[in-house]
Design a protein around this motif. Structure first.
Motif, PDB file in Angstrom:
ATOM      1  N   CYS A  97     -13.161   8.635 -21.145  1.00 19.83           N
ATOM      2  CA  CYS A  97     -12.557   7.394 -21.596  1.00 19.83           C
ATOM      3  C   CYS A  97     -11.157   7.703 -22.008  1.00 19.83           C
ATOM      4  CB  CYS A  97     -13.326   6.891 -22.635  1.00 19.83           C
ATOM      5  SG  CYS A  97     -13.135   8.023 -24.240  1.00 19.83           S
TER       6      CYS A  97
ATOM      7  N   GLY B 119     -15.959  -5.263 -25.107  1.00 21.16           N
ATOM      8  CA  GLY B 119     -17.018  -4.603 -24.187  1.00 21.16           C
ATOM      9  C   GLY B 119     -18.471  -4.715 -24.356  1.00 21.16           C
ATOM     10  N   HIS B 120     -19.306  -5.077 -23.510  1.00 21.19           N
ATOM     11  CA  HIS B 120     -20.628  -5.255 -23.640  1.00 21.19           C
ATOM     12  C   HIS B 120     -21.585  -4.657 -22.626  1.00 21.19           C
ATOM     13  CE1 HIS B 120     -19.855  -9.006 -26.249  1.00 21.19           C
ATOM     14  NE2 HIS B 120     -19.060  -9.250 -25.421  1.00 21.19           N
ATOM     15  N   THR B 121     -22.793  -4.180 -22.911  1.00 20.91           N
ATOM     16  CA  THR B 121     -23.502  -3.569 -21.941  1.00 20.91           C
ATOM     17  C   THR B 121     -25.056  -4.199 -21.705  1.00 20.91           C
ATOM     18  OG1 THR B 121     -24.716  -2.124 -23.466  1.00 20.91           O
ATOM     19  CG2 THR B 121     -22.526  -1.347 -22.352  1.00 20.91           C
TER      20      THR B 121
ATOM     21  N   ALA C 245     -16.360   4.900 -18.495  1.00 23.17           N
ATOM     22  CA  ALA C 245     -15.184   3.857 -18.675  1.00 23.17           C
ATOM     23  C   ALA C 245     -14.156   4.290 -17.710  1.00 23.17           C
ATOM     24  CB  ALA C 245     -14.630   4.427 -20.199  1.00 23.17           C
TER      25      ALA C 245
ATOM     26  N   GLY D 121     -15.912  -2.548 -29.083  1.00 19.32           N
ATOM     27  CA  GLY D 121     -17.553  -2.583 -28.367  1.00 19.32           C
ATOM     28  C   GLY D 121     -18.708  -3.172 -28.973  1.00 19.32           C
TER      29      GLY D 121
ATOM     30  N   GLY E 134     -19.136   3.431 -32.999  1.00 23.15           N
ATOM     31  CA  GLY E 134     -18.313   2.498 -32.217  1.00 23.15           C
ATOM     32  C   GLY E 134     -16.750   2.696 -32.406  1.00 23.15           C
TER      33      GLY E 134
ATOM     34  N   SER F 190     -19.416   0.738 -24.629  1.00 26.61           N
ATOM     35  CA  SER F 190     -18.831  -0.593 -24.537  1.00 26.61           C
ATOM     36  C   SER F 190     -17.507  -0.403 -25.100  1.00 26.61           C
ATOM     37  CB  SER F 190     -19.801  -1.487 -25.266  1.00 26.61           C
ATOM     38  OG  SER F 190     -19.876  -1.383 -26.438  1.00 26.61           O
ATOM     39  N   ALA F 191     -17.527   0.332 -26.100  1.00 30.64           N
ATOM     40  CA  ALA F 191     -16.050   0.511 -26.719  1.00 30.64           C
ATOM     41  C   ALA F 191     -15.262   1.109 -26.091  1.00 30.64           C
ATOM     42  CB  ALA F 191     -16.214   1.268 -28.018  1.00 30.64           C
TER      43      ALA F 191
ATOM     44  N   ARG G 175     -14.979   1.226 -22.741  1.00 28.64           N
ATOM     45  CA  ARG G 175     -14.433   0.470 -21.807  1.00 28.64           C
ATOM     46  C   ARG G 175     -13.491  -0.516 -22.246  1.00 28.64           C
ATOM     47  NH1 ARG G 175     -20.414  -0.407 -18.374  1.00 28.64           N
ATOM     48  NH2 ARG G 175     -20.132   1.404 -17.119  1.00 28.64           N
ATOM     49  N   ALA G 176     -13.776  -1.148 -23.236  1.00 28.39           N
ATOM     50  CA  ALA G 176     -12.836  -2.107 -24.104  1.00 28.39           C
ATOM     51  C   ALA G 176     -11.336  -1.361 -24.273  1.00 28.39           C
ATOM     52  CB  ALA G 176     -13.259  -2.832 -25.135  1.00 28.39           C
TER      53      ALA G 176
ATOM     54  N   ILE H 287     -16.912  -7.212 -19.471  1.00 26.12           N
ATOM     55  CA  ILE H 287     -15.801  -7.283 -20.310  1.00 26.12           C
ATOM     56  C   ILE H 287     -15.206  -8.741 -20.682  1.00 26.12           C
ATOM     57  CG2 ILE H 287     -13.277  -6.833 -20.555  1.00 26.12           C
ATOM     58  CD1 ILE H 287     -14.696  -4.388 -21.211  1.00 26.12           C
TER      59      ILE H 287
END
Length: 338
Positions: free
Chosen positions: A18, A230-232, A201, A296, A10, A271-272, A274-275, A318
Motif C-alpha cells: 500500500c 473503501g469497502h470489502t 492494495a 476504509g 484503520g 479497505s483503508a 485501498r482508499a 471503492i
C-alpha cells in the motif's frame, strides 16, 4: 472494547504494497550530494545569536513543526504514535546539539546526525498534524455526505431537460456548477468501478483510467473535494496472510483477538489501504492532497449479501463521493466563523 483497536488500526497504513499517503503531503528531508557541499551546508545552518548562543536551523524548524502539531486539535486521538515519535526524535536531536553548541566549528558528521534526527522529528510532527486535519475534515465530509444522501432520497433532482433542449448556454458561476456536483457518487456510478489484486492494495491497470477520469472532473471543478471510501466483503484472507498481518502489527496480538476479530481487522486495514491508494493516484494526477479524504470501512457497510459470489463482488468496492472542498463557499463561511 475491541472496536477501539479496530478504529486505531484503520488509521495506519500497515499492508505491504500500500502507498503511504502522507509522503505526498510532507516533503522528504533535503538530500545533499558531495561531502564538501554537505559540510558547507551543515555549517551554514548554524546561526549565532545574542550572548554567543547558537541555534541550528534544522532543530528550530523541527521545534516549530512540533509546536504546530501539539496545537492541532485531536492530534493525540488520530496520530499519537507519530507525535510520540516526533518528540523522541526531537529530544535526541536537541541532546546532540547541546553537545555541539559550545564548539566554534562542530564536526560536520556530528551536525549531520543532529540534522537527521531534527528532520525526522519535523516530518513526523507534520504527518501527525496533517493526519489529524484530514481525519477531522473527513468526519465532517462523511456527515455532510450522509445528509446529502438523505436529502436526495426525499427530494427528486430538479429537471434540466428544457434548458438542454433549447440549447441554452449554462452561464452559472463556476462555484454553482461545482456545488451541483456535491453529493454525487461518481465512482462507481459515473466512471465505473476500481478493482485491486486479491488481498492487496495494488490497483489493477485498467482501473487507473477510472481514477484519471475522476482527477479530470476535480480539475474542472476546483471548489469541490472528494471522499474516497473503501469497502470489502466479509470473507477473510488465507491463514498465511492473516499470520503475516498479525506479525506486522504486534499490538494486535496483545489484544488476544479471535480469528473473526483478525479477519475484521485485516479487512478494515485493507479497505483503508485501498482508499489511500486511490487518493495517492489522484495526487499523482495533479489533485492537491488537501482536497482528498480517504477512509476504509472494512466489511461494516455491505450493499449486498455476503452469502453469494455476486453479493461479495458488490461489497468489494471503492466509492468516490463529491463533497464540499476546502475552497468551497461552505468552507469559507466556516473559516469566517459564520
Amino acid at each position: 472494547m475491541k472496536n477501539t483497536w479496530l478504529i486505531a488500526l484503520g488509521l495506519v497504513p500497515v499492508l505491504a504494497g500500500c502507498s503511504v499517503f502522507e509522503s505526498n503531503v510532507v516533503p522528504p528531508s533535503p538530500a545533499l550530494t558531495g561531502v564538501n557541499a554537505q559540510n558547507a551546508a551543515w555549517q551554514s545552518q548554524i546561526q549565532r545569536v545574542q550572548d554567543g548562543d547558537a541555534r541550528f536551523a534544522p532543530l528550530e524548524d523541527a521545534r516549530a513543526a512540533l509546536a504546530e502539531a501539539e496545537a492541532q486539535p485531536q492530534v493525540a486521538d488520530y496520530a499519537a504514535d507519530e507525535l510520540a515519535g516526533a518528540h523522541t526524535a526531537f529530544e535526541q536531536a536537541e541532546q546532540g546539539w547541546q553537545a555541539l553548541a559550545g564548539k566554534r566549528r562542530p564536526a560536520s558528521d556530528a551536525l549531520g546526525e543532529v540534522a537527521e534526527q531534527a528532520h525526522r522529528a519535523q516530518r513526523l510532527a507534520e504527518i501527525a498534524r496533517y493526519t489529524a486535519i484530514r481525519e477531522i475534515n473527513l468526519e465532517t465530509l462523511i456527515a455532510v455526505n450522509d445528509r446529502l444522501k438523505a436529502r436526495a432520497a426525499e427530494q427528486p433532482t430538479p429537471a434540466t431537460a428544457s434548458a438542454s433542449a433549447s440549447g441554452a448556454r449554462d452561464v452559472r458561476p463556476v462555484a454553482k456548477a461545482d456545488q451541483a456536483l456535491v453529493g454525487q457518487q461518481v465512482v462507481p456510478d459515473r466512471f465505473g468501478g476500481v478493482s485491486f489484486e486479491t488481498g492487496t492494495a495494488r490497483m489493477k491497470t485498467e482501473s487507473q483510467a477510472v481514477v484519471r477520469q475522476l482527477a479530470e472532473l476535480l480539475k474542472a471543478h476546483p471548489t469541490v473535494g472528494v471522499a474516497i471510501f473503501g469497502h470489502t466483503d466479509s470473507v477473510g484472507p488465507s491463514p498465511e496472510s492473516i499470520d503475516r498481518f498479525v506479525a506486522a502489527n504486534p499490538g494486535l496480538e496483545k489484544q488476544a483477538p479471535t480469528r473473526e476479530d483478525k479477519v475484521r481487522a485485516f479487512n478494515l486495514a485493507l479497505s483503508a489501504a485501498r482508499a489511500r491508494a486511490v487518493a495517492q493516484q489522484l495526487v499523482e494526477n495533479g489533485i492537491p492532497a488537501r482536497r482528498i479524504g480517504a477512509r476504509g470501512f472494512g466489511d461494516t457497510r455491505p450493499v449486498a449479501s455476503n452469502d453469494t459470489a455476486e453479493g461479495r463482488r458488490a461489497n468489494r468496492r471503492i466509492e468516490a463521493v463529491i463533497v464540499p472542498g476546502p475552497d468551497s463557499p461552505q468552507a469559507q463561511r466556516a473559516r469566517a466563523g459564520s
